[in-house]
Design a protein around this motif. Structure first.
Motif, PDB file in Angstrom:
ATOM      1  N   GLY A 142       0.807  -1.215   0.000  1.00 41.42           N
ATOM      2  CA  GLY A 142       0.000   0.000   0.000  1.00 41.42           C
ATOM      3  C   GLY A 142       0.835   1.257   0.000  1.00 41.42           C
ATOM      4  N   GLY A 143       2.149   1.107   0.140  1.00 43.74           N
ATOM      5  CA  GLY A 143       2.995   2.282   0.156  1.00 43.74           C
ATOM      6  C   GLY A 143       4.460   1.933   0.157  1.00 43.74           C
ATOM      7  N   TYR A 144       5.280   2.960  -0.090  1.00 37.12           N
ATOM      8  CA  TYR A 144       6.727   2.796  -0.193  1.00 37.12           C
ATOM      9  C   TYR A 144       7.391   4.015   0.432  1.00 37.12           C
ATOM     10  N   VAL A 145       8.300   3.778   1.371  1.00 36.31           N
ATOM     11  CA  VAL A 145       9.000   4.862   2.053  1.00 36.31           C
ATOM     12  C   VAL A 145      10.501   4.611   1.951  1.00 36.31           C
ATOM     13  N   MET A 146      11.244   5.652   1.608  1.00 37.14           N
ATOM     14  CA  MET A 146      12.690   5.539   1.547  1.00 37.14           C
ATOM     15  C   MET A 146      13.275   5.558   2.959  1.00 37.14           C
ATOM     16  N   LYS A 147      14.373   4.825   3.152  1.00 36.39           N
ATOM     17  CA  LYS A 147      15.000   4.782   4.467  1.00 36.39           C
ATOM     18  C   LYS A 147      15.530   6.144   4.912  1.00 36.39           C
ATOM     19  N   ARG A 148      15.891   6.971   3.964  1.00 33.69           N
ATOM     20  CA  ARG A 148      16.440   8.279   4.319  1.00 33.69           C
ATOM     21  C   ARG A 148      15.346   9.299   4.654  1.00 33.69           C
ATOM     22  N   ALA A 149      14.087   8.914   4.537  1.00 33.64           N
ATOM     23  CA  ALA A 149      12.988   9.838   4.835  1.00 33.64           C
ATOM     24  C   ALA A 149      12.919  10.116   6.338  1.00 33.64           C
ATOM     25  N   PRO A 150      12.383  11.270   6.739  1.00 30.25           N
ATOM     26  CA  PRO A 150      12.181  11.547   8.168  1.00 30.25           C
ATOM     27  C   PRO A 150      11.278  10.483   8.777  1.00 30.25           C
ATOM     28  N   ARG A 151      11.519  10.160  10.047  1.00 33.85           N
ATOM     29  CA  ARG A 151      10.744   9.069  10.656  1.00 33.85           C
ATOM     30  C   ARG A 151       9.259   9.391  10.723  1.00 33.85           C
ATOM     31  N   GLU A 152       8.920  10.700  10.788  1.00 38.55           N
ATOM     32  CA  GLU A 152       7.505  11.068  10.808  1.00 38.55           C
ATOM     33  C   GLU A 152       6.782  10.602   9.547  1.00 38.55           C
ATOM     34  N   GLU A 153       7.522  10.453   8.465  1.00 37.84           N
ATOM     35  CA  GLU A 153       6.917  10.005   7.216  1.00 37.84           C
ATOM     36  C   GLU A 153       6.434   8.562   7.326  1.00 37.84           C
ATOM     37  N   LEU A 154       7.141   7.753   8.128  1.00 41.56           N
ATOM     38  CA  LEU A 154       6.728   6.362   8.332  1.00 41.56           C
ATOM     39  C   LEU A 154       5.349   6.308   8.987  1.00 41.56           C
ATOM     40  N   ALA A 155       5.162   7.101  10.030  1.00 43.39           N
ATOM     41  CA  ALA A 155       3.870   7.130  10.718  1.00 43.39           C
ATOM     42  C   ALA A 155       2.770   7.679   9.810  1.00 43.39           C
ATOM     43  N   ALA A 156       3.093   8.719   9.039  1.00 45.87           N
ATOM     44  CA  ALA A 156       2.099   9.295   8.123  1.00 45.87           C
ATOM     45  C   ALA A 156       1.680   8.284   7.070  1.00 45.87           C
ATOM     46  N   ALA A 157       2.653   7.515   6.547  1.00 42.25           N
ATOM     47  CA  ALA A 157       2.348   6.502   5.537  1.00 42.25           C
ATOM     48  C   ALA A 157       1.434   5.428   6.104  1.00 42.25           C
ATOM     49  N   ILE A 158       1.708   5.000   7.323  1.00 39.47           N
ATOM     50  CA  ILE A 158       0.878   3.968   7.955  1.00 39.47           C
ATOM     51  C   ILE A 158      -0.563   4.451   8.088  1.00 39.47           C
ATOM     52  N   ARG A 159      -0.748   5.670   8.538  1.00 39.96           N
ATOM     53  CA  ARG A 159      -2.107   6.187   8.724  1.00 39.96           C
ATOM     54  C   ARG A 159      -2.859   6.273   7.393  1.00 39.96           C
ATOM     55  N   ASP A 160      -2.162   6.701   6.347  1.00 42.30           N
ATOM     56  CA  ASP A 160      -2.798   6.796   5.028  1.00 42.30           C
ATOM     57  C   ASP A 160      -3.201   5.415   4.509  1.00 42.30           C
ATOM     58  N   ILE A 161      -2.304   4.451   4.653  1.00 37.52           N
ATOM     59  CA  ILE A 161      -2.558   3.107   4.121  1.00 37.52           C
ATOM     60  C   ILE A 161      -3.706   2.430   4.854  1.00 37.52           C
ATOM     61  N   VAL A 162      -3.744   2.572   6.183  1.00 39.91           N
ATOM     62  CA  VAL A 162      -4.819   1.954   6.966  1.00 39.91           C
ATOM     63  C   VAL A 162      -6.180   2.526   6.571  1.00 39.91           C
ATOM     64  N   LYS A 163      -6.198   3.790   6.144  1.00 36.43           N
ATOM     65  CA  LYS A 163      -7.456   4.414   5.701  1.00 36.43           C
ATOM     66  C   LYS A 163      -7.832   4.005   4.279  1.00 36.43           C
ATOM     67  N   GLY A 164      -6.991   3.180   3.654  1.00 36.05           N
ATOM     68  CA  GLY A 164      -7.304   2.718   2.307  1.00 36.05           C
ATOM     69  C   GLY A 164      -6.571   3.445   1.211  1.00 36.05           C
ATOM     70  N   GLY A 165      -5.666   4.358   1.582  1.00 36.45           N
ATOM     71  CA  GLY A 165      -4.931   5.107   0.577  1.00 36.45           C
ATOM     72  C   GLY A 165      -3.655   4.409   0.136  1.00 36.45           C
ATOM     73  N   ILE A 166      -2.953   5.057  -0.778  1.00 36.52           N
ATOM     74  CA  ILE A 166      -1.655   4.593  -1.247  1.00 36.52           C
ATOM     75  C   ILE A 166      -0.642   5.686  -0.940  1.00 36.52           C
ATOM     76  N   TYR A 167       0.502   5.303  -0.379  1.00 35.33           N
ATOM     77  CA  TYR A 167       1.487   6.300   0.015  1.00 35.33           C
ATOM     78  C   TYR A 167       2.768   6.169  -0.801  1.00 35.33           C
ATOM     79  N   VAL A 168       3.130   7.231  -1.490  1.00 33.23           N
ATOM     80  CA  VAL A 168       4.433   7.352  -2.151  1.00 33.23           C
ATOM     81  C   VAL A 168       4.880   8.799  -1.962  1.00 33.23           C
TER      82      VAL A 168
END
Length: 288
Positions: free
Chosen positions: A108-134
């Motif tokens: 449901g999504g893809y996060v780069m390792k160099r991204a800020p850690r807050e992006e990981l949490a944001a991606a999870i919330r989007d995906i759980v709601k049915g979205g796609i995160y890139v």
């Protein structure tokens, strides 16, 4: 959805990563979020299957690896077994190539390792709601591609030399070639025939418009260096999630495991790559 106390239920997450320090670090961060809880951790495919059955996570956070295993195939298998499971992939590999592949596989999504850690949490919330995160860059790139595909557009088609033209299997083999493996070693690592690997290599050369195996090795090695910071200097071992294959009819489980161990030893159970002499960080695909 609420818990027994009337509060919103926390997102249940399973973390899959071979490296304990990374796994525990991600778990600690996610557990610090008010709406998330890590219900389990796993370091392998069999372990992930067991944990999924035990803790019934809503979402799996897993690292993308391209060593002797195939993480994209793992994503497909997990989604086939549990359609409700959401999957978020994180990696150091170029998202312009692998984000789309991961999502096609079922993530449901893809996060780069160099991204800020807050992006990981944001991606999870989007995906759980049915979205796609890139990332925004990948989203814009996808939009540009859709414009080029519209009828009446006179732009020239994508160059046949682009890596995006490689299939997932071809991309996997291309990465192994760039990591220093020969045809026979790749065949043993992937449990495929030498002839099959040779066919894949020829297809890769054709798609990348390369005229020789030497050019293929050079192009692949350069790509590995560019994407992971690895240069040919010191050797490390690459490990990967491995799927446990069922024993053939008439062969005991103990004998089958013995045969698999022998094949892994012959293949080195690892891919030899090179670390720059002044490496400041170990690349995601390599472990000492």
């Amino acid at each position: 959805m609420t818990d027994t106390g009337g509060h919103p239920a926390k997102i249940r997450i399973l973390v899959l990563d071979e490296q304990p320090l990374l796994r525990h670090g991600i778990s600690a961060y996610l557990n610090s979020q008010p709406d998330m809880v890590v219900c389990g951790e796993a370091d392998s495919l069999p372990g992930a299957g067991t944990k999924i059955a035990e803790c019934q996570p809503q979402l799996l956070v897993m690292e993308l690896r391209l060593g002797a295993g195939d993480s994209l195939k793992l994503v497909k298998r997990l989604k086939a077994e549990n359609r409700a499971l959401r999957i978020l992939v994180y990696s150091a590999f170029d998202e312009s190539i692998f984000a789309e592949r991961a999502i096609r596989a079922g993530a449901g999504g893809y996060v780069m390792k160099r991204a800020p850690r807050e992006e990981l949490a944001a991606a999870i919330r989007d995906i759980v709601k049915g979205g796609i995160y890139v990332s925004r860059e990948v989203a814009l790139s996808g939009f540009r591609k859709s414009l080029r595909r519209r009828p009446g557009n006179n732009r020239s088609p994508r160059s046949a030399s682009a890596l995006e033209n490689l299939s997932d299997r071809e991309m996997h083999i291309f990465q192994l070639v760039g990591s220093g493996l020969g045809t026979r070693e790749i065949a043993q690592s992937l449990d495929l025939s030498v002839k099959t690997i040779e066919t894949h290599r020829e297809n890769i050369k054709h798609k990348l418009r390369l005229s020789s195996s030497a050019q293929l090795c050079e192009r692949a090695a350069k790509w590995v260096e560019q994407t992971s910071g690895v240069r040919r200097s010191r050797k490390l071992r690459i490990h990967a999630f491995r799927e446990r294959k069922p024993s053939p009819p008439g062969e005991s489980e103990e004998l089958h495991q013995g045969h698999q161990q022998q094949r892994r030893r012959r293949a080195g159970h690892a891919v030899s790559v090179q670390l720059p002499e002044s490496a400041g960080a170990v690349p995601v695909i390599a472990e000492a």
